[in-house]
Design a protein around this motif. Structure first.
Motif, PDB file in Angstrom:
ATOM      1  N   UNK A 136       1.047  -1.101   0.123  1.00 48.46           N
ATOM      2  CA  UNK A 136       0.223  -0.210   0.256  1.00 48.46           C
ATOM      3  C   UNK A 136       0.614   1.256   0.161  1.00 48.46           C
ATOM      4  N   UNK A 137       0.537   2.580  -0.857  1.00 48.16           N
ATOM      5  CA  UNK A 137       1.083   3.779  -0.512  1.00 48.16           C
ATOM      6  C   UNK A 137       0.558   4.132   0.297  1.00 48.16           C
ATOM      7  N   UNK A 138       1.722   5.176   1.131  1.00 50.78           N
ATOM      8  CA  UNK A 138       1.500   5.480   2.317  1.00 50.78           C
ATOM      9  C   UNK A 138       0.559   6.171   3.447  1.00 50.78           C
ATOM     10  N   UNK A 139       0.256   6.999   1.484  1.00 55.58           N
ATOM     11  CA  UNK A 139      -1.057   7.795   2.538  1.00 55.58           C
ATOM     12  C   UNK A 139      -2.192   7.077   2.364  1.00 55.58           C
ATOM     13  N   UNK A 140      -2.428   5.827   1.986  1.00 52.06           N
ATOM     14  CA  UNK A 140      -3.711   5.059   2.644  1.00 52.06           C
ATOM     15  C   UNK A 140      -3.771   3.662   3.103  1.00 52.06           C
ATOM     16  N   UNK A 141      -2.408   3.454   3.189  1.00 50.92           N
ATOM     17  CA  UNK A 141      -1.572   2.410   4.904  1.00 50.92           C
ATOM     18  C   UNK A 141      -2.284   3.274   6.330  1.00 50.92           C
ATOM     19  N   UNK A 147       3.147 -13.783  -7.085  1.00 53.99           N
ATOM     20  CA  UNK A 147       4.546 -13.149  -7.653  1.00 53.99           C
ATOM     21  C   UNK A 147       3.427 -11.803  -8.078  1.00 53.99           C
ATOM     22  N   UNK A 148       1.766 -11.261  -7.686  1.00 55.34           N
ATOM     23  CA  UNK A 148       2.231  -9.817  -8.674  1.00 55.34           C
ATOM     24  C   UNK A 148       1.814  -8.461  -7.542  1.00 55.34           C
ATOM     25  N   UNK A 149       2.936  -8.349  -7.081  1.00 53.55           N
ATOM     26  CA  UNK A 149       3.151  -7.505  -6.158  1.00 53.55           C
ATOM     27  C   UNK A 149       2.324  -6.210  -6.517  1.00 53.55           C
ATOM     28  N   UNK A 150       3.341  -5.956  -7.418  1.00 59.44           N
ATOM     29  CA  UNK A 150       3.160  -3.979  -7.902  1.00 59.44           C
ATOM     30  C   UNK A 150       1.268  -4.073  -8.553  1.00 59.44           C
ATOM     31  N   UNK A 151       1.009  -4.768  -9.129  1.00 63.98           N
ATOM     32  CA  UNK A 151       0.016  -4.784  -8.932  1.00 63.98           C
ATOM     33  C   UNK A 151      -1.158  -4.532  -8.411  1.00 63.98           C
ATOM     34  N   UNK A 152      -1.091  -5.989  -7.334  1.00 58.73           N
ATOM     35  CA  UNK A 152      -2.079  -6.165  -6.043  1.00 58.73           C
ATOM     36  C   UNK A 152      -1.970  -4.540  -5.771  1.00 58.73           C
ATOM     37  N   UNK A 153      -0.857  -4.398  -4.866  1.00 56.74           N
ATOM     38  CA  UNK A 153      -0.655  -2.596  -4.606  1.00 56.74           C
ATOM     39  C   UNK A 153      -1.436  -0.942  -5.266  1.00 56.74           C
ATOM     40  N   UNK A 154      -1.546  -1.856  -6.510  1.00 57.72           N
ATOM     41  CA  UNK A 154      -1.862  -0.369  -7.138  1.00 57.72           C
ATOM     42  C   UNK A 154      -3.377  -0.558  -6.702  1.00 57.72           C
ATOM     43  N   UNK A 155      -3.548  -2.141  -7.180  1.00 54.54           N
ATOM     44  CA  UNK A 155      -4.900  -2.290  -7.507  1.00 54.54           C
ATOM     45  C   UNK A 155      -5.990  -1.906  -5.934  1.00 54.54           C
ATOM     46  N   UNK A 156      -5.272  -2.290  -4.509  1.00 54.51           N
ATOM     47  CA  UNK A 156      -5.846  -1.922  -3.316  1.00 54.51           C
ATOM     48  C   UNK A 156      -5.928  -0.610  -2.635  1.00 54.51           C
ATOM     49  N   UNK A 157      -4.817   0.138  -3.415  1.00 56.64           N
ATOM     50  CA  UNK A 157      -5.233   1.561  -3.484  1.00 56.64           C
ATOM     51  C   UNK A 157      -6.466   2.161  -4.243  1.00 56.64           C
ATOM     52  N   UNK A 158      -6.515   1.822  -4.855  1.00 59.07           N
ATOM     53  CA  UNK A 158      -7.823   2.275  -5.802  1.00 59.07           C
ATOM     54  C   UNK A 158      -8.623   1.295  -4.501  1.00 59.07           C
ATOM     55  N   UNK A 159      -8.810   0.002  -4.385  1.00 57.07           N
ATOM     56  CA  UNK A 159     -10.014  -0.105  -3.580  1.00 57.07           C
ATOM     57  C   UNK A 159     -10.290   0.218  -2.581  1.00 57.07           C
ATOM     58  N   UNK A 160      -9.489   0.525  -1.770  1.00 55.11           N
ATOM     59  CA  UNK A 160      -8.947   2.149  -0.633  1.00 55.11           C
ATOM     60  C   UNK A 160      -9.307   3.327  -0.729  1.00 55.11           C
TER      61      UNK A 160
END
Length: 414
Positions: A107-112, A305-318
């Motif tokens: 997650x990005x810092x603002x989201x976390x 193994x899709x860490x970057x894509x997962x993180x980007x999608x979760x930033x959107x989810x939140x």
């Protein structure tokens, strides 16, 4: 809801995903009460909104009932093919096996930083956060005002004795479920914790040691067996066979006098014209030890193994608007400070304010224990026997305590 998601398609998670032609698999729980408001529709809308801004990434979501979703994810993980993400009820056993990404790797810092502190802490195993809060709720006692008036009951119960007396009066007037006690496999761990707290104890003591078979807990389930179930005050379906969804549907159909419920029940009951009230869950002698809070989790598995894509999608989810859209669709409490602040100030969310006020002090499941998933599964499977006609509450609680202690010992010895 679709328009809200559409508006945020380019507002969250717009960074590079680091690759293209990736399909992310998410397994999620269903918060709907019918096909019309299934969580599948929510996730499909959100996935399409995300994909419109990220042409190299597809998001495939499989939604299962709460009765099945944890088992489905476990089967996939055990088979060596976990999904990229799972939105389920427990995370710690997977984190302990080093199967999950850390939240701060995704997650990005603002989201976390936006998550409510109490919930983020509950997502930690050994002081590292793996469980990402997804949806929260607290519980209150719902009662049917029409049935209460018919039975001559003039005020909601505040103690166990009040509740039992009211249930007797409701039964005398032919109410099908005077008090609905859902101890079936869907969510028995929740109904159980509510009763343990109202009896002055819980699953664990103040330092986190399992105390499932404490004297207070044995007294609580003995009272339930003798004073409610044994007197025919819990309806025609045995509590061990009654699931939460069934109990909620029966309440919405006007067949239930009282039950413990979370915010989603408000919408379900109102749709069917039920005139209901809500009060704090009664305690043995009044106010319970604590209000029960529930938090469900999002987690991400390392295996695909899709860490970057997962993180980007979760930033959107939140993203704030998406969190609000989900919370409002299902009458649940948001897990982020930004969305909570909006709901606390918005008149359209006024019905949720009592639940929002309770959340900071609510007691959650022992999520940080790697043994919790196993203990929760055993509670779902076995606790209904404690209140059955031939049930022995003390024996059932002793058995659950042994399971919990063995699981803890196995963990400490690994």
């Amino acid at each position: 809801m679709v328009s809200a998601l559409g508006m945020t398609a380019f507002l969250g998670g717009c960074g590079s995903t680091g690759s293209s032609d990736v399909t992310l698999r998410l397994v999620a729980a269903d918060y709907g009460d019918s096909a019309a408001n299934s969580s599948q529709k929510y996730w499909d809308d959100l996935a399409r909104a995300y994909e419109s801004g990220h042409p190299g990434v597809k998001v495939k979501v499989s939604v299962y009932s709460w009765t099945d979703v944890d088992r489905k994810v476990k089967e996939m993980a055990d088979a060596g093919d976990p999904p990229d993400m799972a939105q389920i009820g427990a995370y710690a056993d997977y984190a302990d096996k080093d199967m999950l990404y850390k939240a701060d790797d995704l997650l990005s810092i603002p989201v976390q930083a936006d998550f409510l502190g109490q919930l983020s802490e509950a997502g930690q195993l050994r002081h590292v956060q793996y469980g990402i809060p997804f949806a929260a709720s607290t519980r209150v006692l719902f009662y049917n005002k029409t049935l209460f008036a018919r039975a001559g009951i003039t005020s909601a119960p505040k103690t166990w004795d009040d509740l039992a007396a009211d249930a007797e009066a409701l039964k005398a007037k032919g109410v099908k479920y005077p008090y609905a006690l859902p101890l079936g496999p869907e969510e028995a761990q929740a109904e159980t914790l509510q009763w343990l707290l109202s009896g002055g104890a819980g699953y664990t003591d103040d330092i986190g040691t399992y105390t499932i078979n404490s004297p207070q807990n044995a007294e609580t389930f003995t009272w339930l067996k003798d004073e409610l179930v044994g007197k025919g005050l819990t309806g025609p379906v045995a509590p061990g066979k009654l699931n939460r969804a069934q109990a909620f549907s029966a309440f919405a159909a006007g067949e239930v006098g009282m039950l413990n419920g979370h915010p989603t029940l408000m919408q379900q009951a109102a749709k069917q014209g039920v005139d209901f009230g809500m009060v704090p869950v009664p305690g043995r002698n009044g106010t319970p030890k604590a209000t029960m809070g529930v938090n469900d989790w999002m987690m991400a598995f390392k295996e695909p193994g899709h860490k970057d894509q997962i993180g980007d999608f979760l930033d959107f989810v939140y993203n704030e608007k998406n969190v609000l859209a989900f919370s409002r669709e299902y009458d649940l409490l948001p897990v982020t400070s930004s969305a909570s602040d909006v709901m606390t100030a918005a008149d359209e969310d006024k019905k949720l304010w009592p639940f929002l006020e309770e959340l900071p002090l609510a007691q959650l499941y022992p999520f940080g224990k790697t043994s919790w998933a196993r203990v929760s599964a055993d509670v779902k499977k076995d606790i209904g026997r404690a209140v059955g006609p031939t049930g022995d509450p003390t024996a059932v609680l002793n058995q659950l305590q042994t399971t919990a202690s063995d699981a803890e010992s196995a963990q400490s010895g690994s």
